[in-house]
Write an enzyme that holds these catalytic residues in place. Structure first.
Site, PDB file in Angstrom:
ATOM      1  N   GLU A   1     -35.463  27.751  27.112  1.00  0.00           N
ATOM      2  CA  GLU A   1     -35.213  27.955  25.676  1.00  0.00           C
ATOM      3  C   GLU A   1     -35.009  29.433  25.381  1.00  0.00           C
ATOM      4  OE1 GLU A   1     -37.326  27.418  21.315  1.00  0.00           O
ATOM      5  OE2 GLU A   1     -38.024  26.147  22.969  1.00  0.00           O
TER       6      GLU A   1
ATOM      7  N   SER B   1     -44.407  22.565  31.330  1.00  0.00           N
ATOM      8  CA  SER B   1     -44.285  22.510  29.875  1.00  0.00           C
ATOM      9  C   SER B   1     -45.036  23.656  29.219  1.00  0.00           C
ATOM     10  CB  SER B   1     -44.828  21.167  29.363  1.00  0.00           C
ATOM     11  OG  SER B   1     -44.993  21.189  27.962  1.00  0.00           O
TER      12      SER B   1
ATOM     13  N   SER C   1     -43.879  16.746  25.267  1.00  0.00           N
ATOM     14  CA  SER C   1     -42.963  16.056  26.173  1.00  0.00           C
ATOM     15  C   SER C   1     -43.705  15.107  27.126  1.00  0.00           C
ATOM     16  CB  SER C   1     -42.157  17.078  26.982  1.00  0.00           C
ATOM     17  OG  SER C   1     -43.011  17.978  27.661  1.00  0.00           O
TER      18      SER C   1
ATOM     19  N   CYS D   1     -42.531  14.703  20.529  1.00  0.00           N
ATOM     20  CA  CYS D   1     -42.022  15.222  19.265  1.00  0.00           C
ATOM     21  C   CYS D   1     -40.632  14.640  19.050  1.00  0.00           C
ATOM     22  CB  CYS D   1     -41.972  16.753  19.291  1.00  0.00           C
ATOM     23  SG  CYS D   1     -40.803  17.414  20.496  1.00  0.00           S
TER      24      CYS D   1
ATOM     25  N   CYS E   1     -32.633  20.249  21.078  1.00  0.00           N
ATOM     26  CA  CYS E   1     -33.511  19.999  19.941  1.00  0.00           C
ATOM     27  C   CYS E   1     -32.912  20.646  18.694  1.00  0.00           C
ATOM     28  CB  CYS E   1     -34.897  20.584  20.232  1.00  0.00           C
ATOM     29  SG  CYS E   1     -36.021  20.548  18.825  1.00  0.00           S
TER      30      CYS E   1
ATOM     31  N   HIS F   1     -33.909  22.030  25.437  1.00  0.00           N
ATOM     32  CA  HIS F   1     -34.195  23.457  25.274  1.00  0.00           C
ATOM     33  C   HIS F   1     -32.999  24.241  24.761  1.00  0.00           C
ATOM     34  CE1 HIS F   1     -36.510  21.751  28.700  1.00  0.00           C
ATOM     35  NE2 HIS F   1     -37.509  22.210  27.970  1.00  0.00           N
TER      36      HIS F   1
ATOM     37  N   HIS G   1     -39.659  19.084  29.778  1.00  0.00           N
ATOM     38  CA  HIS G   1     -40.500  19.507  30.882  1.00  0.00           C
ATOM     39  C   HIS G   1     -41.578  18.467  31.214  1.00  0.00           C
ATOM     40  CE1 HIS G   1     -39.258  23.990  30.628  1.00  0.00           C
ATOM     41  NE2 HIS G   1     -38.587  23.341  31.563  1.00  0.00           N
TER      42      HIS G   1
ATOM     43  N   THR H   1     -39.673  28.112  20.102  1.00  0.00           N
ATOM     44  CA  THR H   1     -40.318  27.135  19.219  1.00  0.00           C
ATOM     45  C   THR H   1     -41.637  26.605  19.757  1.00  0.00           C
ATOM     46  OG1 THR H   1     -39.090  25.280  20.199  1.00  0.00           O
ATOM     47  CG2 THR H   1     -38.092  26.392  18.304  1.00  0.00           C
TER      48      THR H   1
END
Length: 309
Positions: free
Chosen positions: A132, A224, A269, A12, A102, A80, A40, A168
């Protein structure tokens, strides 16, 4: 074998940004550290270490505690995100801080702070112990409540006003269910869903895989959360075999017996190079030809290639 590469898959924008930021710090004279896994995926962590960038990641320790392991040089904040306390402590220690958070995570932090300033408390849907979620909760640990399941909602004071938001990378379907339940039992709750677009469209693509697929592979690191959610959605919405693998090395020939049509996706990721290896291998695979059983070698020099699919 017939193979469908699910689109989109792979990096992403937040992962691409974080890796690019980290790569610019390669081979520095001063030590460069990453506070936890940059994203991750262990393959990415290893590739960055080859560039002289050391990851500091100790199970059970928060980002704030991990800073105790770093006394000089530069420190990279991972995709994160982190709380202001982490930034402040790093600067107090004389470290140069490089922020690879991010932008979607930063947007959520800004939303949380704005709503706290307006007098709301926050219901934050997330995974306990995830960096996160840790970063978001630590903005104000007294007024931000971690929600991991419906039982957590039962402990919330219904007389207060809340804004409900989320990590997220959570399952958009789990977030929907928790938001609907919150609206049932809390009279003063507002909903601000923050599942990032990349996560959302990847999850929808997994849900919509056609029924004639008889085996699904999700490529990604077990650390992840978004990768695990993809595998969970595949299990929930499809009756075929589903396997989560880190790379081609984890794929077992036995799984392919009597299989005709495979679908392959990956976490946000996961290096596209690793996913493409799985897709290419399956395309050439023939259960009746042992010559097609040989797996390719992973070229670590290709791990950091910035691609999406």
């Amino acid at each position: 074998m017939l193979v469908k590469g699910i689109v989109p898959r792979g990096y992403c924008k937040g992962v691409v940004r974080a890796i690019e930021i980290a790569k610019k710090q390669a081979h520095q004279t001063a030590p460069v550290y990453i506070l936890g896994m940059i994203v991750h995926n262990q393959y990415i962590v290893n590739a960055l270490e080859d560039l002289g960038i050391q990851t500091i990641d100790i199970k059970g320790k928060t980002r704030l505690e991990l800073l105790d392991e770093i006394n000089e040089g530069k420190v990279i904040i991972t995709a994160h995100g982190a709380s202001q306390k982490v930034f402040d402590k790093a600067k107090e220690k004389g470290l140069e801080v490089i922020d690879a958070s991010c932008l979607d995570v930063i947007k959520t932090h800004d939303l949380i702070q704005d709503k706290l300033n307006e007098g709301y408390e926050i219901l934050y849907i997330g995974k306990k112990g995830h960096p996160e979620a840790e970063g978001a909760i630590s903005i104000d640990e007294k007024r931000i409540h971690l929600i991991t399941n419906i039982d957590d909602l039962k402990t919330i004071d219904p007389t207060k006003k809340y804004v409900m938001t989320n990590q997220t990378t959570m399952s958009l379907y789990d977030v929907y269910d928790l938001c609907e339940k919150a609206k049932e039992i809390l009279p003063f709750v507002e909903i601000e869903k923050e599942t990032c677009t990349a996560t959302k469209i990847r999850q929808e693509a997994i849900k919509n895989i056609e029924d004639d697929v008889d085996i699904i592979f999700i490529v990604g690191d077990p650390h992840s959360n978004n990768t695990r959610k993809l595998a969970s959605i595949a299990h929930d919405y499809h009756t075929c075999d589903v396997y989560m693998i880190e790379s081609i090395e984890d794929l077992e020939i036995e799984w392919l017996k009597n299989k005709r049509y495979a679908a392959v996706s990956s976490g946000a990721s996961t290096p596209t190079y690793l996913t493409n290896q799985v897709i290419d291998y399956l395309k050439q695979f023939d259960i009746n030809d042992s010559k097609t059983y040989q797996k390719p070698i992973i070229d670590k020099n290709k791990i950091l290639n910035q691609k999406d699919a």
